[in-house]
Scaffold this motif. Structure first.
Motif, mmCIF file in Angstrom:
data_model
loop_
_atom_site.group_PDB
_atom_site.id
_atom_site.type_symbol
_atom_site.label_atom_id
_atom_site.label_comp_id
_atom_site.label_asym_id
_atom_site.label_seq_id
_atom_site.Cartn_x
_atom_site.Cartn_y
_atom_site.Cartn_z
ATOM 1 N N GLY A 3 0.822 -1.202 0.000
ATOM 2 C CA GLY A 3 0.000 0.000 0.000
ATOM 3 C C GLY A 3 0.854 1.249 0.000
ATOM 4 N N HIS A 4 0.185 2.392 -0.027
ATOM 5 C CA HIS A 4 0.869 3.683 -0.041
ATOM 6 C C HIS A 4 0.549 4.438 1.240
ATOM 7 C CE1 HIS A 4 2.930 7.105 -1.754
ATOM 8 N NE2 HIS A 4 1.920 7.879 -1.377
ATOM 9 N N LEU A 5 1.579 4.931 1.910
ATOM 10 C CA LEU A 5 1.442 5.610 3.196
ATOM 11 C C LEU A 5 1.748 7.093 3.019
ATOM 12 C CD1 LEU A 5 1.054 5.085 6.292
ATOM 13 C CD2 LEU A 5 3.528 4.878 6.427
ATOM 14 N N ARG A 6 0.853 7.947 3.492
ATOM 15 C CA ARG A 6 1.049 9.405 3.417
ATOM 16 C C ARG A 6 1.323 9.922 4.825
ATOM 17 N NH1 ARG A 6 -4.816 10.220 1.518
ATOM 18 N NH2 ARG A 6 -4.887 8.709 3.220
ATOM 19 N N LEU A 20 13.700 6.412 10.652
ATOM 20 C CA LEU A 20 12.497 5.609 10.894
ATOM 21 C C LEU A 20 12.033 4.923 9.615
ATOM 22 C CD1 LEU A 20 10.068 4.846 12.807
ATOM 23 C CD2 LEU A 20 8.939 6.900 11.893
ATOM 24 N N THR A 21 12.002 5.658 8.518
ATOM 25 C CA THR A 21 11.409 5.112 7.300
ATOM 26 C C THR A 21 12.313 4.119 6.578
ATOM 27 O OG1 THR A 21 12.210 7.035 6.037
ATOM 28 C CG2 THR A 21 9.986 7.155 6.969
ATOM 29 N N ARG A 22 13.637 4.289 6.664
ATOM 30 C CA ARG A 22 14.527 3.360 5.955
ATOM 31 C C ARG A 22 14.355 1.924 6.435
ATOM 32 N NH1 ARG A 22 19.123 1.041 7.019
ATOM 33 N NH2 ARG A 22 19.416 2.267 8.918
ATOM 34 N N THR A 43 4.924 1.840 -0.327
ATOM 35 C CA THR A 43 5.507 3.092 -0.803
ATOM 36 C C THR A 43 5.106 4.211 0.155
ATOM 37 O OG1 THR A 43 3.613 3.521 -2.259
ATOM 38 C CG2 THR A 43 5.517 2.351 -3.197
ATOM 39 N N LEU A 44 5.828 5.326 0.071
ATOM 40 C CA LEU A 44 5.681 6.343 1.106
ATOM 41 C C LEU A 44 5.790 7.743 0.520
ATOM 42 C CD1 LEU A 44 5.632 6.993 4.206
ATOM 43 C CD2 LEU A 44 8.125 6.790 4.156
ATOM 44 N N VAL A 69 -0.680 -1.478 7.705
ATOM 45 C CA VAL A 69 0.482 -0.636 7.416
ATOM 46 C C VAL A 69 0.793 0.277 8.600
ATOM 47 C CG1 VAL A 69 1.388 1.191 5.933
ATOM 48 C CG2 VAL A 69 0.152 -0.726 4.922
ATOM 49 N N ILE A 70 -0.246 0.871 9.193
ATOM 50 C CA ILE A 70 -0.023 1.745 10.344
ATOM 51 C C ILE A 70 0.472 0.939 11.536
ATOM 52 C CG2 ILE A 70 -1.166 3.216 12.047
ATOM 53 C CD1 ILE A 70 -0.600 4.623 9.452
#
Length: 297
Positions: A90-93, A107-109, A119-120, A280-281
């Protein structure tokens, strides 16, 4: 019904039929027709109409509150089914306050490495914009202050404590000091974030408690603009320690701890409070807990 609710949410956000239609990828007549059909299904008028959008009716505001929850739950359900079908994807905003941008990759890596099908999008936002974005479903999560201003009903996970530094060029009068008081910093030519930023409100509060008035000669909503002005040698600034560390490693700028008192605020990850959380969250919250446990600095 879900499509109509999504169009209604877009109209409430944009407050303009044309812009709402564009954001939904439909024509304006199609959006207007969908809103009218929704009103017929619910048996109430949702929108004050005239030659242009004139706001929601009281019933419309009540429906908007429920619509946000329903659409959020449907998205969560779709995420759960996608997890069953093809694993976490999914895609996270995510909205991030400017002072936290230097750390966000820490955090994101690892999160994206663990979940290669996610994806982000990372967007620089004020703390107020992050809360509004999560409430309106425009953002899935945010990194913001947890302990300074009310957050409302969100799930939160602490990440780190933010400290503050006075930054200047090596030739500035205070560059050789081991520490600088808040009152002393106020006497320097400062460039600071704009007042809509919570970081600026924190700085103003500390300067006021030190008996000093905030006199920013340059203001911007961009930390890069602040740093570029400090590099010119004519200004100084007050920034987060993490931002200071990023721009002082090459020796062109000096970072001095601010004391009297030394202030700290907790920065963390937030998302809409939902039980259960979307997969995802939930995975992102787990990553935040790992980050906090490892004590990454």
């Amino acid at each position: 019904m879900i499509d109509k609710l999504q169009m209604f949410i877009a109209l409430a956000k944009e407050r303009h039929f044309g812009r709402a239609a564009e954001s939904c990828g439909v024509t304006q007549p199609s959006l207007s027709s969908a809103i009218r059909h929704l009103e017929e299904q619910l048996g109430v008028q949702l929108v004050h109409r005239g030659s242009r959008f004139q706001g929601l009716t009281p019933e419309g505001n009540r429906v908007l509150e429920r619509a946000l929850k329903i659409v959020g739950d449907v998205r969560a359900l779709r995420d759960e089914m996608r997890l069953v079908r093809s694993g976490l994807s999914g895609h996270l905003r995510m909205g991030v306050i400017p002072t936290a941008l230097p750390m966000v990759a820490q955090l994101t890596r690892p999160f994206l490495n663990r979940h290669p099908n996610v994806t982000l999008s990372i967007l620089s936002r004020t703390s107020a914009e992050i809360l509004t974005g999560i409430e309106s479903l425009d953002l899935d999560a945010g990194i913001t202050y947890l302990d300074n201003e009310p957050l409302g009903r969100v799930t939160q996970a602490p990440l780190y404590s933010e400290f503050y530094r006075f930054i200047c060029t090596p030739g500035s009068p205070l560059a050789s000091r081991s520490e600088v008081t808040w009152a002393e910093s106020a006497a320097e030519p400062l460039c600071l974030l704009t007042s809509d930023m919570q970081n600026r409100r924190i700085i103003d509060q500390n300067l006021a408690e030190a008996g000093a008035l905030t006199k920013a000669r340059v203001e911007s909503n961009s930390s890069i603009v602040l740093v570029s002005h400090v590099l010119s040698g004519e200004w100084c600034s007050i920034v987060s320690k993490r931002l200071a560390d990023m721009f002082t490693s090459d020796g062109r700028l000096v970072s001095v701890p601010l004391v009297g008192p030394e202030v700290e605020h907790v920065v963390g990850l937030i998302s809409a409070r939902r039980d259960p959380q979307t997969p995802v969250i939930a995975a992102l919250m787990d990553e935040a807990q790992r980050y906090r446990t490892l004590g990454i600095r």
